[in-house]
Enzyme design. Structure first.
Site, PDB file in Angstrom:
ATOM      1  N   ALA A  60     -25.285 -18.071-111.619  1.00 42.12           N
ATOM      2  CA  ALA A  60     -25.248 -18.996-111.183  1.00 42.12           C
ATOM      3  C   ALA A  60     -23.499 -19.615-110.442  1.00 42.12           C
ATOM      4  O   ALA A  60     -22.761 -19.324-111.418  1.00 42.12           O
ATOM      5  CB  ALA A  60     -25.722 -20.160-111.728  1.00 42.12           C
ATOM      6  N   GLY A 100     -27.765 -15.087-112.686  1.00 42.62           N
ATOM      7  CA  GLY A 100     -28.850 -14.965-111.379  1.00 42.62           C
ATOM      8  C   GLY A 100     -28.506 -13.776-110.077  1.00 42.62           C
ATOM      9  O   GLY A 100     -29.346 -13.474-109.914  1.00 42.62           O
ATOM     10  N   GLU A 103     -30.524 -11.029-111.024  1.00 44.11           N
ATOM     11  CA  GLU A 103     -31.778 -11.878-110.910  1.00 44.11           C
ATOM     12  C   GLU A 103     -32.574 -11.662-109.160  1.00 44.11           C
ATOM     13  O   GLU A 103     -33.583 -10.721-108.821  1.00 44.11           O
ATOM     14  CB  GLU A 103     -32.456 -13.201-111.359  1.00 44.11           C
ATOM     15  CG  GLU A 103     -32.843 -12.914-113.209  1.00 44.11           C
ATOM     16  CD  GLU A 103     -32.396 -14.694-113.493  1.00 44.11           C
ATOM     17  OE1 GLU A 103     -31.613 -15.328-113.115  1.00 44.11           O
ATOM     18  OE2 GLU A 103     -33.406 -15.052-114.304  1.00 44.11           O
ATOM     19  N   GLU A 129     -26.551 -14.973-119.154  1.00 44.49           N
ATOM     20  CA  GLU A 129     -27.077 -16.648-119.625  1.00 44.49           C
ATOM     21  C   GLU A 129     -26.863 -17.085-121.352  1.00 44.49           C
ATOM     22  O   GLU A 129     -26.661 -17.932-121.502  1.00 44.49           O
ATOM     23  CB  GLU A 129     -28.174 -17.046-119.170  1.00 44.49           C
ATOM     24  CG  GLU A 129     -28.847 -16.918-117.592  1.00 44.49           C
ATOM     25  CD  GLU A 129     -28.782 -14.926-116.671  1.00 44.49           C
ATOM     26  OE1 GLU A 129     -28.298 -14.621-117.554  1.00 44.49           O
ATOM     27  OE2 GLU A 129     -28.913 -15.337-115.534  1.00 44.49           O
TER      28      GLU A 129
HETATM   29  N1  CAA Z   1     -19.249 -19.234-111.289  1.00 42.81           N
HETATM   30  C1  CAA Z   1     -18.631 -19.560-111.270  1.00 42.81           C
HETATM   31  N2  CAA Z   1     -17.763 -19.061-111.164  1.00 42.81           N
HETATM   32  C2  CAA Z   1     -17.105 -17.673-112.059  1.00 42.81           C
HETATM   33  C3  CAA Z   1     -18.554 -17.746-111.946  1.00 42.81           C
HETATM   34  C4  CAA Z   1     -19.330 -17.641-112.311  1.00 42.81           C
HETATM   35  N3  CAA Z   1     -20.905 -17.467-112.254  1.00 42.81           N
HETATM   36  N4  CAA Z   1     -17.716 -16.398-113.218  1.00 42.81           N
HETATM   37  C5  CAA Z   1     -16.973 -16.374-112.922  1.00 42.81           C
HETATM   38  N5  CAA Z   1     -16.070 -17.456-112.170  1.00 42.81           N
HETATM   39  C6  CAA Z   1     -14.878 -17.468-111.872  1.00 42.81           C
HETATM   40  C7  CAA Z   1     -13.856 -17.704-112.890  1.00 42.81           C
HETATM   41  O1  CAA Z   1     -14.235 -18.775-113.622  1.00 42.81           O
HETATM   42  C8  CAA Z   1     -12.385 -17.352-112.697  1.00 42.81           C
HETATM   43  O2  CAA Z   1     -12.280 -18.558-111.595  1.00 42.81           O
HETATM   44  P1  CAA Z   1     -10.410 -19.061-112.120  1.00 42.81           P
HETATM   45  O3  CAA Z   1      -9.638 -17.931-111.223  1.00 42.81           O
HETATM   46  O4  CAA Z   1     -10.569 -19.885-111.179  1.00 42.81           O
HETATM   47  O5  CAA Z   1     -10.497 -19.306-113.525  1.00 42.81           O
HETATM   48  C9  CAA Z   1     -12.888 -16.582-111.698  1.00 42.81           C
HETATM   49  O6  CAA Z   1     -14.027 -16.342-111.715  1.00 42.81           O
HETATM   50  C10 CAA Z   1     -12.071 -14.989-112.317  1.00 42.81           C
HETATM   51  O7  CAA Z   1     -13.431 -15.239-113.107  1.00 42.81           O
HETATM   52  P2  CAA Z   1     -12.426 -14.679-114.775  1.00 42.81           P
HETATM   53  O8  CAA Z   1     -11.340 -14.969-114.672  1.00 42.81           O
HETATM   54  O9  CAA Z   1     -13.063 -14.803-115.831  1.00 42.81           O
HETATM   55  O10 CAA Z   1     -12.764 -12.801-113.980  1.00 42.81           O
HETATM   56  P3  CAA Z   1     -12.697 -11.436-114.954  1.00 42.81           P
HETATM   57  O11 CAA Z   1     -12.264 -10.154-114.402  1.00 42.81           O
HETATM   58  O12 CAA Z   1     -12.358 -11.694-116.604  1.00 42.81           O
HETATM   59  O13 CAA Z   1     -14.364 -11.235-115.301  1.00 42.81           O
HETATM   60  C11 CAA Z   1     -17.222 -12.158-114.535  1.00 42.81           C
HETATM   61  C12 CAA Z   1     -15.435 -11.945-114.275  1.00 42.81           C
HETATM   62  C13 CAA Z   1     -17.729 -10.485-115.865  1.00 42.81           C
HETATM   63  C14 CAA Z   1     -17.723 -11.727-113.317  1.00 42.81           C
HETATM   64  C15 CAA Z   1     -16.775 -13.257-115.769  1.00 42.81           C
HETATM   65  O14 CAA Z   1     -16.419 -14.148-115.307  1.00 42.81           O
HETATM   66  C16 CAA Z   1     -18.366 -13.736-116.792  1.00 42.81           C
HETATM   67  O15 CAA Z   1     -18.402 -13.024-116.657  1.00 42.81           O
HETATM   68  N6  CAA Z   1     -18.727 -14.640-115.297  1.00 42.81           N
HETATM   69  C17 CAA Z   1     -19.475 -15.330-116.095  1.00 42.81           C
HETATM   70  C18 CAA Z   1     -21.100 -14.689-115.290  1.00 42.81           C
HETATM   71  C19 CAA Z   1     -21.917 -15.182-116.060  1.00 42.81           C
HETATM   72  O16 CAA Z   1     -21.851 -15.499-116.951  1.00 42.81           O
HETATM   73  N7  CAA Z   1     -23.372 -15.797-115.378  1.00 42.81           N
HETATM   74  C20 CAA Z   1     -24.510 -16.028-115.512  1.00 42.81           C
HETATM   75  C21 CAA Z   1     -24.724 -17.716-114.981  1.00 42.81           C
HETATM   76  S1  CAA Z   1     -25.479 -18.372-115.509  1.00 42.81           S
HETATM   77  C22 CAA Z   1     -26.861 -17.739-113.986  1.00 42.81           C
HETATM   78  O17 CAA Z   1     -26.475 -16.972-113.028  1.00 42.81           O
HETATM   79  C23 CAA Z   1     -28.477 -18.237-114.269  1.00 42.81           C
HETATM   80  C24 CAA Z   1     -28.941 -19.503-114.938  1.00 42.81           C
HETATM   81  O18 CAA Z   1     -30.202 -19.355-114.995  1.00 42.81           O
HETATM   82  C25 CAA Z   1     -28.431 -20.768-115.116  1.00 42.81           C
END
Ligand code: CAA
Ligand code: NAI
Length: 731
Positions: A60, A100, A103, A129
């Site tokens: 997400a 997501g 998923e 999550e």
């Molecule tokens: N949505 C929007 N932006 C995201 C994102 C996401 N899910 N994940 C990462 N980004 C953005 C970061 O904010 C960052 O942006 P900026 O450069 O503007 O700061 C950019 O992407 C790069 O991310 P990182 O700096 O964190 O890069 P990284 O290489 O260190 O890590 C990653 C990459 C492993 C994807 C890490 O960002 C991460 O763990 N992201 C979160 C993933 C997550 O938690 N997903 C689940 C979301 S909830 C869901 O999907 C389901 C639900 O039911 C609600």
């Protein structure tokens, strides 16, 4: 958003939303449109879903995560749509498939993942999550156990860990891993499975693999999850959702997942954890509080480093550098300490190697070209960066920095691991103050994620950028702060610990105070922490500051220093040789020297009563609320003073420091976020009340910045700093 293209018989849907192909609502809409288009086109026989730029999807879009409810509601039906497709759908997973994103892949009938360790975005999968206070709300908690079994699914969902493609294959999460072009391999697979029955591939129709002792397994797992969660709701609710998968048909499990998702959404913890996620990213864009933003400065390369002092901290720092593959020299004052240090470092590295694939060979720490031990300072002539970790003594540190500035090459960065001392004074002993910086690691340094980076008056942007780059290389969170006694973390800790000790003077006990703070969510209360770190450390520092016994001017009241309340209790324990775990006695009793099991000590209780009698203090009952508020609000109050002085450029910095360096419960978002949830007027009112009761305790006197924020109407945390710059002259 999502690009639809039709090859021969296979339609390709490519998720597109840089940088991580997050599933925003427009992306979901485009995905749904693509699926419907493929379904309606008789020439399409199979579908392949992938992500642009070598990343499947990070889930997400949490950048605009104001409405996860809408997101969960929108993705679930799309995952079902994929699952029920009459045409086989293959997920081609490159880079990340998280939340997501995974998923979506779990809705697909086949999953194929890319594997190549050296590839920057080598694929990794997970349902993180839980780390943002939620649970996988698009059927993930029901599909994953059906695919890989309850134990593995429970582990992934309750911890949020990311697993690499090789492990995913072992677990059965993916059908194939490929080293070459994943997209082509996925299209080949899609062509191959055209016409094959899809029933067995639909996870919604699959039974959860049974364990012979499922009930007992679940009970045991619940105890473990609760123990590790320490007050955080999401892991336990993730568990409940997986339990529903184990015990109910698919549709009922999905309903349960949705109910539990709603509970988490309204808990407040999700908001705190999402704040913490973004705070950690915000502190990467560091700036000096003066306003000049320096985060664009280029770091210097660190090809070879050095660590001076192989005590508690130096050993962990060496281990951390070796793990980051940075060749280094480790230096001690004499051969005896060098051998002791070398032995301890080798032990730590052996242990770390055992946890890694490839073991000792990967770390290569027996190779003197990568890790050299010496007592000869001249060896440091060609290193790019030195981290000093000798005793906390200004004269010694200055002597070392003076030596370094003569020996090290001109560009070398000189870092000190001091936990409180003045960086400018240390820098004054060198001929290059612009290259002197504080790199404050936390114990154990190879484990703790925080690196507090302290710039002095002359520290250059390049030096700060290099220290930040070092934090990244060490997989730590670097937080840039200004120079003051104790910097940010320890400075906020002083009033907190001070209150904890005053509470003992007034009638409480160490185990009561610790329990209240551990129930709040701290990993360890202040007295257990003090026993672990060693009471002698603080004693030495107080002696150096002239705060303890013999050096005091005659007639100084026992419970005052410089006209302020002072508790000699910790000094008195040290005088009795009670240093904590290292002497088997401190605020608690331990089973042996170095023992870890703290037992309340009747001797100490008696000692406290006598102390109160001697000083005419009437013992009173102190309730949990007062314990919590006096400890936490004094810490938060110091945080406001730090912000007002420009020592940190925002409340996020303080929160990231506390979460990653001091065991502050992440689901409470950090001390400043917590203050914003309690409400600044309440924090102020309580501080005023306690300050009136204890006028000789400056830590309880509300900071001018806190008062100002209340006066301007308790603005949201993200606006606090704007009030500081507008109103600073009045503070
Ligand atoms: N949505 C929007 N932006 C995201 C994102 C996401 N899910 N994940 C990462 N980004 C953005 C970061 O904010 C960052 O942006 P900026 O450069 O503007 O700061 C950019 O992407 C790069 O991310 P990182 O700096 O964190 O890069 P990284 O290489 O260190 O890590 C990653 C990459 C492993 C994807 C890490 O960002 C991460 O763990 N992201 C979160 C993933 C997550 O938690 N997903 C689940 C979301 S909830 C869901 O999907 C389901 C639900 O039911 C609600
Ligand atoms: P320590 O006492 O465990 O180790 C210090 C080491 O420095 C000893 O091995 C000593 O032999 C060596 N040393 C002393 N003089 C030297 C010299 N001239 N040349 C080379 N080596 C020399 O101390 P510890 O706990 O590792 O602390 C080191 C620094 O880190 C201190 O400044 C301390 O304030 C800081 N710090 C300590 C933390 C902790 O939890 N122990 C946490 C964060 C910072």
């Amino acid at each position: 958003m999502a690009q639809y293209a039709r090859g021969s018989a296979v339609a390709v849907i490519r998720l597109r939303n840089p940088p991580v192909n997050a599933l925003s609502l427009p992306v979901l809409q485009a995905l749904e449109d693509g699926l419907k288009k493929a379904d309606a086109d008789p020439s399409v026989k199979a579908v392949m879903i992938c992500g642009e730029n070598g990343k499947f999807s990070a889930g997400a879009d949490i950048r605009g995560f104001s409405s996860p409810k809408r997101f969960g509601g929108a993705l679930g039906p799309i995952v079902s749509l994929i699952d029920s497709s009459e045409k086989p759908v293959v997920a081609a997973i490159e880079g990340v498939a998280l939340g997501g994103g995974l998923e979506v892949a779990l809705g697909c009938h086949y999953r194929i993942a890319h594997v190549k360790e050296s590839f920057k975005w080598s694929s990794s999968m997970g349902l993180p999550e839980v780390t943002i206070g939620l649970l996988p709300g698009a059927e993930g908690t029901q599909r994953l156990p059906r695919l890989i079994g309850v134990p593995a699914a429970l582990d992934m969902i309750t911890t949020g860990k990311h697993i690499p493609a090789t492990e995913a294959l072992k677990l059965g999460l993916v059908d194939e891993i490929v080293e070459e072009n994943t997209i082509e391999a996925a299209i080949r697979l899609a062509n191959k499975v055209i016409g094959q029955p899809l029933g067995p591939r639909r996870l919604s129709l699959k039974q959860v693999p049974r364990l012979p002792n499922m009930e007992a397994f679940l009970e045991e797992a619940l105890v473990k999850v609760k123990r590790q969660a320490r007050g955080c709701l999401a892991p336990e609710l993730c568990f409940q959702a997986v339990r529903a998968a184990a015990e109910s048909p698919f549709a009922a499990g999905v309903r349960r997942e949705r109910e539990l998702f709603q509970v988490l959404l309204s808990s407040g913890q999700a908001q705190a954890l999402q704040y913490a996620f973004f705070a950690e990213r915000a502190v990467r864009r560091w700036a000096t509080p003066g306003g000049a933003c320096w985060s664009s400065a280029a770091p210097q390369p660190v090809r070879r480093a050095a660590v001076i002092g192989l005590g508690t901290m130096g050993r962990g720092i060496v281990t951390s550098l070796v793990k980051a593959n940075i060749p280094l020299v480790a230096l001690e004052q004499d051969l005896e300490n060098l051998n002791k240090g070398r032995k301890a470092v080798m032990l730590l590295l052996e242990r770390e190697a055992m946890k890694m694939e490839g073991g000792a060979q990967t770390l290569d720490f027996h190779n003197p070209a990568r890790l050299q031990f010496t007592v000869d300072f001249d060896v440091l002539h060609d290193v790019d960066l030195v981290i000093e970790a000798v005793f906390e003594n200004m004269a010694l540190k200055k002597e070392i920095f003076h030596k370094l500035s003569k020996i090290c090459k001109p560009g070398a960065l000189l870092c000190t691991n001091t936990s409180a001392l003045n960086i400018d004074e240390i820098a004054s002993a060198t001929n290059r103050p612009q290259q002197v910086i504080g790199t404050h690691f936390f114990s154990p340094a190879h484990v703790m994620r925080l690196l507090e980076i302290i710039y002095g008056r002359h520290t250059s942007p390049t030096a700060i950028a290099t220290a930040m780059q070092l934090a990244k290389a060490l997989k730590k969170v670097g937080v840039v702060v200004g120079n003051c006694f104790g910097f940010v973390g320890n400075r906020m800790m002083f009033p907190y610990v001070q209150q904890a000790v005053f509470l003992l003077e007034e009638g409480s006990r160490p185990e009561t105070v610790d329990q209240v703070l551990e129930d709040f969510g701290f990993k360890i209360g202040p007295f257990r922490m003090s026993d672990l770190a060693g009471l002698d450390v603080g004693w030495r520092s107080r002696k150096d500051q002239g705060l303890t016994g013999p050096s005091l001017p005659a007639g100084t009241p026992a419970r005052q220093r410089h006209g302020q309340r002072y508790s000699p209790l910790p000094d008195l324990l040290c005088e009795q040789g009670r240093f904590g775990q290292k002497t088997a006695r401190g605020w608690y009793l331990y089973e042996r020297v170095g023992g870890r099991t703290a037992t309340p000590d009747p001797w100490l209780h008696n000692f406290l009563s006598q102390y109160r009698d001697n000083h005419g203090i009437q013992t009173r009952f102190i309730d949990q609320e007062e314990i919590l508020e006096r400890c936490l609000f004094s810490l938060i109050n110091e945080g406001f003073a730090i912000l007002a002085e420009g020592i940190a450029s925002g409340p996020e910095h303080l929160d990231v420091i506390y979460i990653n360096g001091y065991g502050w419960p992440k689901h409470r978002g950090g001390p400043m976020f917590y203050a914003s949830t309690v409400g600044l007027p309440r924090v102020l009112a309580k501080l005023q009340k306690y300050s009136e009761a204890h006028p000789d305790v400056p830590g309880l006197r509300p900071s001018a910045f806190l008062k100002k924020l209340v006066a301007v109407g308790n603005p949201p945390l993200k606006e606090w700093m704007s009030y500081l710059s507008q109103q600073s002259s009045k503070l």
